[in-house]
Design an enzyme around this catalytic site. Structure first.
Site, PDB file in Angstrom:
ATOM      1  CG  ASP A 238      -1.955   1.016   0.905  1.00 31.33           C
ATOM      2  OD1 ASP A 238      -1.793   2.651   0.335  1.00 31.33           O
ATOM      3  OD2 ASP A 238      -3.022   0.774   1.725  1.00 31.33           O
ATOM      4  N   GLY A 264      -2.075  -4.053  -2.607  1.00 32.98           N
ATOM      5  CA  GLY A 264      -2.139  -2.421  -2.264  1.00 32.98           C
ATOM      6  C   GLY A 264      -3.355  -1.807  -1.049  1.00 32.98           C
ATOM      7  CG  HIS A 265      -5.387   2.416  -0.162  1.00 37.09           C
ATOM      8  ND1 HIS A 265      -4.928   2.340   0.895  1.00 37.09           N
ATOM      9  CD2 HIS A 265      -6.436   3.262  -0.279  1.00 37.09           C
ATOM     10  CE1 HIS A 265      -5.841   3.641   1.327  1.00 37.09           C
ATOM     11  NE2 HIS A 265      -6.421   3.383   0.916  1.00 37.09           N
ATOM     12  CG  PHE A 266      -8.954   0.192  -3.112  1.00 36.89           C
ATOM     13  CD1 PHE A 266      -9.711   0.786  -1.612  1.00 36.89           C
ATOM     14  CD2 PHE A 266      -7.854   1.331  -3.870  1.00 36.89           C
ATOM     15  CE1 PHE A 266     -10.336   1.933  -2.144  1.00 36.89           C
ATOM     16  CE2 PHE A 266      -8.252   2.590  -3.174  1.00 36.89           C
ATOM     17  CZ  PHE A 266      -9.620   3.021  -2.372  1.00 36.89           C
TER      18      PHE A 266
END
Length: 289
Positions: A238, A264-266
């Site tokens: 992320d 990652g972030h999602f």
């Protein structure tokens, strides 16, 4: 898989959209989304959790399909978004619930928990920070510069977060195989970010994010005192909230379960099956009907 219902409720005079699935007499699980998305980020997880749990996933005011009054009409703060979330849960008669928080959903969830500790049965945090550790400097320097001083230069820099390119960057950065992430995601979010006046809503929330880290000592005291079952599942790559943010929860919840997955972030966009299996296992072990 469970059927997902798409509903609206009037809370404090505002229309709040939410997704709902699962039996109403099952333990409740509340999903709180982050920036720049909505309950749309949970669209694939909800039917999985709805097999066992009563799942509620609202869109915060100004996001998704909820009302989006202008920043002149409504004072967009994390306190205000928390109050609307609490109002929705009261409207639905949900008194006790597990929470799944991500990004902006984390400071909303932390406020809910600290305001009513007995309501929270378990916590799942997916790239949702509660510590000073884990803030990735490259992204957050731009936010903090804007928080300290609103100049044409700092505003122009933070406005880049509202562009299609940076929305796409949030979805793809840290994902080993970018082809598994549907372009629908960033185009969906960007379309909603681009509504007239939504830029001012997002700028207000970027400024108000400065109110969140000062609450961390109270959050840590809550975690030490109440010891909710806590599960941190993180996309290790992320670019916004790094893995140190997940690992930090062990400081105050020594038996916290922490998993760093490739992504990652999602994380749900690229590692749904792995994340959902871990989350479901955690909830089965910690939630009782």
């Amino acid at each position: 898989m469970a059927t997902v219902h798409h509903r609206y409720a009037t809370v404090r005079g505002r229309q709040i959209f939410y997704r709902e699935a699962g039996p109403h007499d099952a333990p409740a699980v509340v999903l709180l989304h982050g920036f720049p998305t909505s309950s749309f980020m949970f669209r694939n997880l909800i039917p999985i959790l709805g097999e066992r749990y009563h799942v509620i996933a609202p869109d915060h005011l100004g996001f998704g399909l909820s009302d989006a009054p202008s920043a002149d009409e409504f004072d967009y703060t994390f306190d205000a978004l928390t109050d609307l979330t609490k109002g929705l849960l009261d409207h639905l008669g949900i008194r006790r619930y597990a929470m799944y928080v991500q990004d902006y959903g984390a400071p909303i969830g932390w406020r809910l928990a600290m305001n009513d500790p007995d309501a929270v049965t378990a916590v799942v945090t997916q790239n949702g920070n509660g510590y000073d550790e884990g803030f990735v400097e490259g992204f957050w320097k731009t936010v903090r510069d804007y928080q300290r001083e609103q100049t044409p230069q700092t505003e122009a820099a933070i406005r880049s977060a509202l562009t299609l390119d940076v929305t796409r960057w949030q979805y793809l950065t840290g994902v080993a195989d970018e082809s598994v992430v549907s372009p629908d995601t960033w185009h969906h979010d960007y379309q909603l970010l681009s509504r007239p006046g939504n830029d001012e809503i997002q700028l207000k929330l970027f400024r108000d994010y400065a109110t969140n880290p000062p609450l961390y000592p109270d959050l840590h005291a809550y975690l030490r005192e109440h010891r909710p079952p806590l599960f941190a599942v993180w996309g290790r790559n992320d670019p916004i909230f790094g893995p140190a943010g997940a690992e930090a929860f062990a400081q105050d919840v020594p038996d916290a379960e922490i998993h760093l997955l490739e992504g990652g972030h999602f994380l749900l966009e690229s590692a749904l099956d792995e994340a959902a299996a871990l989350i479901t296992d955690f909830l089965v072990r910690n939630l009782k009907a």
